[in-house]
Scaffold this active site. Structure first.
Site, PDB file in Angstrom:
ATOM      1  N   GLU A   1       0.694  -1.331   0.090  1.00 33.79           N
ATOM      2  CA  GLU A   1       0.124   0.500  -0.228  1.00 33.79           C
ATOM      3  C   GLU A   1       0.905   1.047   0.257  1.00 33.79           C
ATOM      4  O   GLU A   1       1.552   1.560   1.193  1.00 33.79           O
ATOM      5  CB  GLU A   1      -1.003   0.336   2.004  1.00 33.79           C
ATOM      6  CG  GLU A   1      -1.910  -1.319   0.983  1.00 33.79           C
ATOM      7  CD  GLU A   1      -2.781  -0.526  -0.073  1.00 33.79           C
ATOM      8  OE1 GLU A   1      -3.603  -0.324  -0.350  1.00 33.79           O
ATOM      9  OE2 GLU A   1      -2.521  -2.149  -0.583  1.00 33.79           O
TER      10      GLU A   1
ATOM     11  N   CYS B   1      -2.268   9.301   3.916  1.00 27.25           N
ATOM     12  CA  CYS B   1      -2.401   8.648   2.353  1.00 27.25           C
ATOM     13  C   CYS B   1      -3.106   9.199   1.570  1.00 27.25           C
ATOM     14  O   CYS B   1      -3.204   9.592   0.624  1.00 27.25           O
ATOM     15  CB  CYS B   1      -1.585   7.208   2.251  1.00 27.25           C
ATOM     16  SG  CYS B   1      -2.668   6.945   3.639  1.00 27.25           S
TER      17      CYS B   1
HETATM   18  P1  NAD Z   1       8.302   4.893   3.626  1.00 26.27           P
HETATM   19  O1  NAD Z   1       8.338   4.267   2.400  1.00 26.27           O
HETATM   20  O2  NAD Z   1       9.909   5.648   4.294  1.00 26.27           O
HETATM   21  O3  NAD Z   1       8.272   3.323   4.894  1.00 26.27           O
HETATM   22  C1  NAD Z   1       7.569   3.263   5.730  1.00 26.27           C
HETATM   23  C2  NAD Z   1       8.619   1.501   6.315  1.00 26.27           C
HETATM   24  O4  NAD Z   1       9.204   0.759   4.678  1.00 26.27           O
HETATM   25  C3  NAD Z   1       9.356   1.680   7.463  1.00 26.27           C
HETATM   26  O5  NAD Z   1       8.822   1.443   8.284  1.00 26.27           O
HETATM   27  C4  NAD Z   1      11.131   1.933   6.902  1.00 26.27           C
HETATM   28  O6  NAD Z   1      11.460   1.996   8.324  1.00 26.27           O
HETATM   29  C5  NAD Z   1      10.930   0.508   5.870  1.00 26.27           C
HETATM   30  N1  NAD Z   1      12.030   0.611   5.078  1.00 26.27           N
HETATM   31  C6  NAD Z   1      12.605   1.538   4.556  1.00 26.27           C
HETATM   32  N2  NAD Z   1      13.130   1.139   3.858  1.00 26.27           N
HETATM   33  C7  NAD Z   1      12.624  -0.227   3.102  1.00 26.27           C
HETATM   34  C8  NAD Z   1      13.410  -0.936   2.375  1.00 26.27           C
HETATM   35  N3  NAD Z   1      14.894  -0.857   2.271  1.00 26.27           N
HETATM   36  N4  NAD Z   1      13.771  -2.499   2.626  1.00 26.27           N
HETATM   37  C9  NAD Z   1      12.751  -2.495   3.708  1.00 26.27           C
HETATM   38  N5  NAD Z   1      11.788  -1.956   4.339  1.00 26.27           N
HETATM   39  C10 NAD Z   1      12.016  -0.421   4.292  1.00 26.27           C
HETATM   40  O7  NAD Z   1       7.436   4.915   4.680  1.00 26.27           O
HETATM   41  P2  NAD Z   1       6.962   6.248   5.739  1.00 26.27           P
HETATM   42  O8  NAD Z   1       7.173   7.659   5.554  1.00 26.27           O
HETATM   43  O9  NAD Z   1       7.058   4.944   6.789  1.00 26.27           O
HETATM   44  O10 NAD Z   1       5.208   6.574   5.307  1.00 26.27           O
HETATM   45  C11 NAD Z   1       4.560   8.050   4.796  1.00 26.27           C
HETATM   46  C12 NAD Z   1       4.262   6.827   3.094  1.00 26.27           C
HETATM   47  O11 NAD Z   1       3.503   6.150   3.330  1.00 26.27           O
HETATM   48  C13 NAD Z   1       3.545   7.565   2.464  1.00 26.27           C
HETATM   49  O12 NAD Z   1       4.257   7.893   1.125  1.00 26.27           O
HETATM   50  C14 NAD Z   1       2.288   7.434   1.996  1.00 26.27           C
HETATM   51  O13 NAD Z   1       1.024   7.647   1.190  1.00 26.27           O
HETATM   52  C15 NAD Z   1       1.590   6.034   2.508  1.00 26.27           C
HETATM   53  N6  NAD Z   1       1.127   4.912   2.952  1.00 26.27           N
HETATM   54  C16 NAD Z   1      -0.175   4.690   2.649  1.00 26.27           C
HETATM   55  C17 NAD Z   1      -0.778   3.956   2.985  1.00 26.27           C
HETATM   56  C18 NAD Z   1      -2.406   2.672   1.849  1.00 26.27           C
HETATM   57  O14 NAD Z   1      -2.610   2.369   3.005  1.00 26.27           O
HETATM   58  N7  NAD Z   1      -2.028   3.117   1.033  1.00 26.27           N
HETATM   59  C19 NAD Z   1      -1.337   4.347   4.302  1.00 26.27           C
HETATM   60  C20 NAD Z   1      -0.591   4.887   5.059  1.00 26.27           C
HETATM   61  C21 NAD Z   1       0.933   5.181   4.395  1.00 26.27           C
END
Ligand code: NAD
Length: 542
Positions: free
Chosen positions: A299, A333
């Protein structure tokens, strides 16, 4: 208050019809007092240290990771230990070991675990919210909504598991007894974001384990404390060791390890498009010894728009736009980051939006009067500010906010930038902060075209009093969650199954009836009737 969930009889929780957890009314003195007490209690527990938990064993590496209060940057919320690559591998192995037994536990037993967790969360609701108030700077109502949603996910998925475990409809064939069962996938990597650090984390973890899988939970480094609190509740509710393995550490370092591991069967991710795509790509590789194609539930981001037609109720529309744009500092999001307004109502709408934005009270999240607080961290603070600058440089006109103050915390004013053109940077890229781009559309056709001109497709809304226009939006506005004459945030479990199209993710619908299918596979067994001795004859106890 009596909860919406089950009723205890002999220790078992009997599910009643699902109902959403009510939100707390903080204008009532008793509720306000309860939240104040919870905030004080949590304030007295800040700065503590929490371990990794792998196969039930608590582990400290000594390589610390601190989380801070975004609204008070010198306040340490908690200290965690960074996992090493070796420990990340061990976490997957521990989950694989626990899977051997957890997969065979009856569905009802697994559902009971989530019912008990929901009950524990309900009993400690304000305390959980208070952790989010400190760790991610949620205002009271935003934190309360997050906790309520987490309770809902547990209640909803527990019921859904019971539904999937019951007899599944098949066409009858004479002479055969046929049965379709849903079985779990295996070990999952659960990787949530920080913005709904309880709800999304609990939803993905709960869905994975109630269906019989085991997981490595790697919470966001900006919000591990609330994840640890949830993990403790799972343990308290009787979860066996190794079913969820709690692993903090750098996403880039240990995230890759759990994604790449040949024993990982699926990845449940919510976060940015960039990381989601990276995970999807890595998961497509099949290292030696891997027996399956990994499943990725991703997501991702959004660039959500609200269209205001020339016949809309402008006051309603302005309220909806401002609530959707600035709730939790625009860090949803689903947040409205584009208001696309018909030229005939453009000027009065800007006035109304600016007036409502000016009434937002930015401040400390611990204060009940605050309606918007700090953004998550310094990196976000800088990125959001540079988007404001970019918006201005590309010809945008700041009609509200525009300032920021990073001295004590990462505070950015709710900012409205008008006269943004289709295709401009702040019209196309996800900002994930309190910045609203306002775009003028020639007419409704033009508005729909602008709204759809994006790589994302998460939420959207239309304000119009014309049913024909609303029907066109149903047909043409390509988003997973479309809202008509209401704001584009605030999806409720079971009511508004949530998930988007295109670069917003893999089209899964969290809080919907298909969601658990993403964590299971269907097994069909077909038995020829009359070809076996009866169980009793064969000496098998019935
Ligand atoms: P992010 O992508 O920076 O991080 C998400 C998760 O991924 C964190 O736990 C992070 O530690 C982990 N991560 C980072 N690098 C990784 C890697 N190489 N391998 C595996 N995991 C890794 O996102 P964020 O800043 O935590 O959240 C904000 C984003 O999430 C926004 O883009 C928002 O739109 C999205 N979001 C989407 C939904 C939805 O339902 N579509 C809901 C909430 C947030």
């Amino acid at each position: 208050m009596k909860h919406a969930g089950g009723v205890r009889t002999d220790g078992e929780i009997m599910p009643t019809e699902f109902r959403n957890e009510p939100l707390t009314d903080f204008t009532k003195p008793e509720n306000e007092a309860a939240m104040r007490a919870a905030i004080e209690k949590v304030a007295g527990q800040l700065g503590q240290e929490y371990p990794l938990v792998i196969g039930g064993e608590r582990i400290k590496t000594g390589d610390n990771l601190e989380t801070i209060n975004p609204a008070n940057r010198t306040q340490v919320v908690a200290k965690f230990h960074k996992a090493t690559k070796d420990l990340a591998n061990r976490a997957v192995e521990a989950a694989a070991e626990a899977f051997k037994t957890w997969r065979n536990r009856p569905a009802d037993e697994r559902a009971q675990l989530l019912f008990r967790v929901a009950e524990l969360m309900r009993a400690r609701k304000h305390e959980l919210s208070a952790w989010m108030i400190h760790e991610v700077a949620k205002t009271w109502p935003e934190a309360d909504g997050d906790t309520a949603e987490a309770i809902d996910f547990c209640e909803f998925y527990a019921r859904e598991m019971l539904r999937y475990a019951s007899e599944q409809p098949l066409v009858k064939l004479q002479g055969e007894a046929n049965r379709l069962e849903y079985i779990p996938l295996g070990v999952g990597a659960v990787i949530p974001p920080w913005n709904f650090p309880l709800a999304i984390m609990a939803g993905m973890t709960g869905a994975a384990i109630v269906t019989g899988n085991t997981v490595v939970l790697k919470p966001s480094s900006d919000a591990p404390t609330i994840a640890y609190k949830f993990f403790e509740l799972l343990e308290e509710a009787g979860m066996p060791p190794g079913v969820v393995n709690f692993m903090t550490g750098s996403g880039a370092e240990v995230g890759d390890v759990i994604v790449d591991h040949p024993k990982t069967r699926f990845i449940a991710f919510t976060g940015s498009k960039e990381i989601g795509l990276r995970i999807n790509e890595r998961a497509a590789k099949t290292p030696d010894g891997q027996l399956w194609i990994k499943r990725v539930v991703a997501e991702m981001g959004g660039k959500d728009a609200i269209i205001v037609a020339d016949d809309a109720d402008l006051d309603e529309a302005a309220t909806g736009v401002v609530q959707s744009a600035f709730g939790f500092q625009g860090q949803k999001c689903s947040a409205c980051s584009r208001a696309i307004i018909d030229a005939r109502v453009y000027d009065p709408m800007i006035e109304k939006i600016a007036a409502r934005t000016a009434r937002i009270k930015v401040g400390a999240p611990t204060d009940n009067a605050t309606t918007m607080s700090a953004v998550i961290n310094e990196k976000a603070f800088k990125a959001i500010n540079s988007y404001v600058e970019k918006g201005k440089a590309e010809g945008g006109r700041v009609v509200a906010g525009g300032g920021s103050d990073g001295e004590q915390g990462f505070f950015i004013e709710p900012t409205v930038i008008a006269d943004v053109k289709p295709g401009d940077t702040i019209e196309q890229e996800e900002i994930f902060g309190p910045v609203l781009a306002v775009i003028k559309a020639n007419d409704y056709d033009d508005a729909l075209r602008i709204a759809n001109d994006t790589q994302f497709g998460l939420t959207g809304a239309v304000y119009s009093t014309d049913e024909v226009k609303l029907d066109r939006a149903r047909n043409e506005f390509h988003v997973g969650n479309l809202y008509l004459n209401r704001k584009c945030t605030g999806a409720m479990v079971g009511v508004h199954p949530f998930g988007g199209f295109n670069m917003s993710g893999t089209d899964s619908k969290a809080g919907g009836r298909e969601y658990l299918l993403l964590f299971m596979q269907a097994k069909l067994s077909s038995e020829k009737v009359g070809a076996t001795r009866k169980r009793a004859e064969a000496g098998i106890a019935i």
